[in-house]
Motif scaffolding. Sequence first.
Motif, PDB file in Angstrom:
ATOM      1  N   VAL A  29       0.840  -1.202   0.000  1.00  0.00           N
ATOM      2  CA  VAL A  29       0.000   0.000   0.000  1.00  0.00           C
ATOM      3  C   VAL A  29       0.873   1.251   0.000  1.00  0.00           C
ATOM      4  CG1 VAL A  29      -1.839   1.255   1.179  1.00  0.00           C
ATOM      5  CG2 VAL A  29      -1.835  -1.242   1.208  1.00  0.00           C
ATOM      6  N   THR A  30       1.963   1.224   0.752  1.00  0.00           N
ATOM      7  CA  THR A  30       2.863   2.375   0.782  1.00  0.00           C
ATOM      8  C   THR A  30       3.380   2.697  -0.611  1.00  0.00           C
ATOM      9  OG1 THR A  30       3.535   1.922   3.065  1.00  0.00           O
ATOM     10  CG2 THR A  30       5.004   3.303   1.752  1.00  0.00           C
ATOM     11  N   ARG A  31       3.821   1.670  -1.332  1.00  0.00           N
ATOM     12  CA  ARG A  31       4.308   1.887  -2.694  1.00  0.00           C
ATOM     13  C   ARG A  31       3.202   2.443  -3.587  1.00  0.00           C
ATOM     14  NH1 ARG A  31       7.915   3.646  -6.223  1.00  0.00           N
ATOM     15  NH2 ARG A  31       7.700   2.641  -8.270  1.00  0.00           N
ATOM     16  N   LEU A  32       2.003   1.894  -3.488  1.00  0.00           N
ATOM     17  CA  LEU A  32       0.879   2.376  -4.289  1.00  0.00           C
ATOM     18  C   LEU A  32       0.595   3.848  -3.989  1.00  0.00           C
ATOM     19  CD1 LEU A  32      -1.476   1.618  -6.251  1.00  0.00           C
ATOM     20  CD2 LEU A  32      -2.832   1.148  -4.189  1.00  0.00           C
ATOM     21  N   PHE A  33       0.595   4.195  -2.698  1.00  0.00           N
ATOM     22  CA  PHE A  33       0.301   5.574  -2.313  1.00  0.00           C
ATOM     23  C   PHE A  33       1.449   6.521  -2.668  1.00  0.00           C
ATOM     24  CE2 PHE A  33      -3.187   4.957   1.163  1.00  0.00           C
ATOM     25  CZ  PHE A  33      -4.045   4.494   0.185  1.00  0.00           C
ATOM     26  N   GLN A  34       2.678   6.037  -2.640  1.00  0.00           N
ATOM     27  CA  GLN A  34       3.797   6.874  -3.089  1.00  0.00           C
ATOM     28  C   GLN A  34       3.616   7.260  -4.557  1.00  0.00           C
ATOM     29  OE1 GLN A  34       7.082   4.282  -2.155  1.00  0.00           O
ATOM     30  NE2 GLN A  34       7.490   5.244  -0.163  1.00  0.00           N
ATOM     31  N   LEU A  35       3.212   6.312  -5.359  1.00  0.00           N
ATOM     32  CA  LEU A  35       2.955   6.583  -6.766  1.00  0.00           C
ATOM     33  C   LEU A  35       1.799   7.569  -6.924  1.00  0.00           C
ATOM     34  CD1 LEU A  35       3.269   2.910  -8.035  1.00  0.00           C
ATOM     35  CD2 LEU A  35       4.858   4.770  -8.554  1.00  0.00           C
ATOM     36  N   ALA A  36       0.772   7.410  -6.096  1.00  0.00           N
ATOM     37  CA  ALA A  36      -0.377   8.314  -6.155  1.00  0.00           C
ATOM     38  C   ALA A  36       0.014   9.735  -5.774  1.00  0.00           C
ATOM     39  CB  ALA A  36      -1.484   7.800  -5.242  1.00  0.00           C
ATOM     40  N   LYS A  37       0.762   9.882  -4.703  1.00  0.00           N
ATOM     41  CA  LYS A  37       1.141  11.222  -4.258  1.00  0.00           C
ATOM     42  C   LYS A  37       2.050  11.909  -5.264  1.00  0.00           C
ATOM     43  CE  LYS A  37      -0.464  12.756  -1.558  1.00  0.00           C
ATOM     44  NZ  LYS A  37      -1.849  13.319  -1.696  1.00  0.00           N
ATOM     45  N   ALA A  38       2.881  11.131  -5.967  1.00  0.00           N
ATOM     46  CA  ALA A  38       3.739  11.710  -6.998  1.00  0.00           C
ATOM     47  C   ALA A  38       2.917  12.341  -8.124  1.00  0.00           C
ATOM     48  CB  ALA A  38       4.673  10.638  -7.566  1.00  0.00           C
ATOM     49  N   LYS A  39       1.658  11.891  -8.277  1.00  0.00           N
ATOM     50  CA  LYS A  39       0.752  12.438  -9.283  1.00  0.00           C
ATOM     51  C   LYS A  39      -0.277  13.394  -8.664  1.00  0.00           C
ATOM     52  CE  LYS A  39       2.086  10.124 -13.006  1.00  0.00           C
ATOM     53  NZ  LYS A  39       2.566  10.796 -14.250  1.00  0.00           N
ATOM     54  N   GLY A  40      -0.119  13.693  -7.385  1.00  0.00           N
ATOM     55  CA  GLY A  40      -1.040  14.613  -6.722  1.00  0.00           C
ATOM     56  C   GLY A  40      -2.398  14.035  -6.409  1.00  0.00           C
ATOM     57  N   VAL A  41      -2.485  12.711  -6.280  1.00  0.00           N
ATOM     58  CA  VAL A  41      -3.763  12.033  -6.042  1.00  0.00           C
ATOM     59  C   VAL A  41      -4.022  11.910  -4.542  1.00  0.00           C
ATOM     60  CG1 VAL A  41      -5.051   9.885  -6.356  1.00  0.00           C
ATOM     61  CG2 VAL A  41      -3.582  10.749  -8.194  1.00  0.00           C
ATOM     62  N   HIS A  42      -5.236  12.215  -4.109  1.00  0.00           N
ATOM     63  CA  HIS A  42      -5.638  12.071  -2.710  1.00  0.00           C
ATOM     64  C   HIS A  42      -5.727  10.591  -2.356  1.00  0.00           C
ATOM     65  CE1 HIS A  42      -8.424  11.926   0.767  1.00  0.00           C
ATOM     66  NE2 HIS A  42      -7.961  13.144   1.041  1.00  0.00           N
ATOM     67  N   THR A  43      -5.190  10.222  -1.184  1.00  0.00           N
ATOM     68  CA  THR A  43      -5.147   8.818  -0.765  1.00  0.00           C
ATOM     69  C   THR A  43      -5.906   8.630   0.543  1.00  0.00           C
ATOM     70  OG1 THR A  43      -3.035   9.222   0.360  1.00  0.00           O
ATOM     71  CG2 THR A  43      -2.946   8.364  -1.884  1.00  0.00           C
ATOM     72  N   ALA A  44      -6.655   7.552   0.629  1.00  0.00           N
ATOM     73  CA  ALA A  44      -7.391   7.221   1.850  1.00  0.00           C
ATOM     74  C   ALA A  44      -7.236   5.736   2.151  1.00  0.00           C
ATOM     75  CB  ALA A  44      -8.871   7.570   1.706  1.00  0.00           C
ATOM     76  N   LEU A  45      -7.168   5.407   3.425  1.00  0.00           N
ATOM     77  CA  LEU A  45      -7.019   4.026   3.879  1.00  0.00           C
ATOM     78  C   LEU A  45      -8.189   3.669   4.775  1.00  0.00           C
ATOM     79  CD1 LEU A  45      -4.730   1.757   3.702  1.00  0.00           C
ATOM     80  CD2 LEU A  45      -4.279   2.355   6.073  1.00  0.00           C
ATOM     81  N   ASP A  46      -8.953   2.661   4.383  1.00  0.00           N
ATOM     82  CA  ASP A  46     -10.098   2.179   5.150  1.00  0.00           C
ATOM     83  C   ASP A  46      -9.650   0.960   5.947  1.00  0.00           C
ATOM     84  OD1 ASP A  46     -12.524   1.438   6.164  1.00  0.00           O
ATOM     85  OD2 ASP A  46     -13.505   1.156   4.230  1.00  0.00           O
ATOM     86  N   THR A  47      -9.586   1.080   7.271  1.00  0.00           N
ATOM     87  CA  THR A  47      -8.970   0.049   8.101  1.00  0.00           C
ATOM     88  C   THR A  47      -9.730  -0.176   9.402  1.00  0.00           C
ATOM     89  OG1 THR A  47      -6.945  -0.509   9.341  1.00  0.00           O
ATOM     90  CG2 THR A  47      -7.422   1.826   9.045  1.00  0.00           C
ATOM     91  N   SER A  48      -9.624  -1.385   9.923  1.00  0.00           N
ATOM     92  CA  SER A  48     -10.139  -1.685  11.258  1.00  0.00           C
ATOM     93  C   SER A  48      -9.091  -1.408  12.319  1.00  0.00           C
ATOM     94  CB  SER A  48     -10.547  -3.164  11.343  1.00  0.00           C
ATOM     95  OG  SER A  48      -9.389  -3.988  11.331  1.00  0.00           O
ATOM     96  N   GLY A  49      -7.842  -1.217  11.903  1.00  0.00           N
ATOM     97  CA  GLY A  49      -6.757  -0.963  12.839  1.00  0.00           C
ATOM     98  C   GLY A  49      -6.230  -2.190  13.552  1.00  0.00           C
ATOM     99  N   ASN A  50      -6.771  -3.360  13.245  1.00  0.00           N
ATOM    100  CA  ASN A  50      -6.430  -4.561  14.005  1.00  0.00           C
ATOM    101  C   ASN A  50      -4.941  -4.911  14.023  1.00  0.00           C
ATOM    102  OD1 ASN A  50      -6.164  -7.858  13.294  1.00  0.00           O
ATOM    103  ND2 ASN A  50      -6.985  -7.330  15.305  1.00  0.00           N
ATOM    104  N   PRO A  51      -4.194  -4.758  12.923  1.00  0.00           N
ATOM    105  CA  PRO A  51      -2.771  -5.135  12.979  1.00  0.00           C
ATOM    106  C   PRO A  51      -1.881  -4.123  13.693  1.00  0.00           C
ATOM    107  CG  PRO A  51      -3.654  -5.348  10.753  1.00  0.00           C
ATOM    108  CD  PRO A  51      -4.627  -4.543  11.539  1.00  0.00           C
ATOM    109  N   PHE A  52      -2.410  -2.971  14.071  1.00  0.00           N
ATOM    110  CA  PHE A  52      -1.557  -1.895  14.607  1.00  0.00           C
ATOM    111  C   PHE A  52      -0.758  -2.368  15.811  1.00  0.00           C
ATOM    112  CE2 PHE A  52      -0.660   1.767  17.310  1.00  0.00           C
ATOM    113  CZ  PHE A  52      -0.040   2.609  16.404  1.00  0.00           C
ATOM    114  N   SER A  53       0.512  -1.954  15.840  1.00  0.00           N
ATOM    115  CA  SER A  53       1.420  -2.353  16.917  1.00  0.00           C
ATOM    116  C   SER A  53       2.398  -1.225  17.191  1.00  0.00           C
ATOM    117  CB  SER A  53       2.190  -3.620  16.521  1.00  0.00           C
ATOM    118  OG  SER A  53       3.211  -3.900  17.458  1.00  0.00           O
ATOM    119  N   LEU A  54       2.776  -1.073  18.469  1.00  0.00           N
ATOM    120  CA  LEU A  54       3.795  -0.105  18.850  1.00  0.00           C
ATOM    121  C   LEU A  54       5.192  -0.701  18.817  1.00  0.00           C
ATOM    122  CD1 LEU A  54       1.952   1.729  21.776  1.00  0.00           C
ATOM    123  CD2 LEU A  54       2.315   2.564  19.434  1.00  0.00           C
ATOM    124  N   ASP A  55       5.315  -1.948  18.323  1.00  0.00           N
ATOM    125  CA  ASP A  55       6.626  -2.539  18.111  1.00  0.00           C
ATOM    126  C   ASP A  55       7.412  -1.643  17.160  1.00  0.00           C
ATOM    127  OD1 ASP A  55       8.562  -4.966  17.981  1.00  0.00           O
ATOM    128  OD2 ASP A  55       8.115  -4.503  15.888  1.00  0.00           O
TER     129      ASP A  55
END
Length: 253
Positions: A90-116
């Motif tokens: 997703v990071t790579r996809l969004f990097q490509l989007a931002k390089a073209k000035g495209v707005h990016t949104a992530l729809d997530t439940s947050g379940n994998p989030f970790s402070l590791d």
Amino acid sequence: METLTLTGRVHSLESFGLVDGPGVRFVVFLQGCRMRCRYCHNPETWATDAGTEWTADELFRRVYRYKNYWGRNGGITVSGGEPLLQMEFVTRLFQLAKAKGVHTALDTSGNPFSLDPAWLGLFDRLMAVTDLFLLDLKEIDSGRHRALTGQPNENILEMATYLSHHGKAMWIRHVLVPGLTDDEAGLLRTRDFIRTLDTVERVEVLPYHTLGLFKWERLGIPYSLSDTLTPDEEAVRRAEELLEVQKYSAAPR
């Protein structure tokens, strides 16, 4: 793995989404999710080894063909499944989007989030190229959240706080399920938690529905909410009032 050949597993694509962020969105549904929400309308996205394999670059080229439909306010939304299970893709996809000035949104439940630290380092890279997070707060009580989804919620709440501390825009979503996620005490606790966040632009109450029931039946998975009715307009209005939806209705979209 080289960045240009980074691959991800995609469940499906929707070229004209209207409810997955501001404006007209191209929505990418990724494969894989650890949660087992009792009302999930996409249980076919749970398996991590299914779907179609794409490179991020190939996928962006496909998505970007539709840029003329997005107008000034639209863009790309990555959903799931759970997109945080494929962060580097997703990071790579969004990097490509931002390089073209495209707005990016992530729809997530947050379940994998970790402070590791190692996990958080990857997340910070993704966060830097994500304009908007659509975060599902399914249930505020951890025990009830585990009964509803099979997973605890402490780290999900940590993610919301982390996003707020880093100035990242959020839309908070809550699925209203009669008898499960519609009690006043729980909604007020959710409201109080949302009040601690500084970057919430929108709060949405999503009424429970059974439009995905046929998928459970097709997959042979027992569905435990077959007798649960869709909440009526008054129940939705009351939940919106308790969650102070109106407070955020004038926020930027």
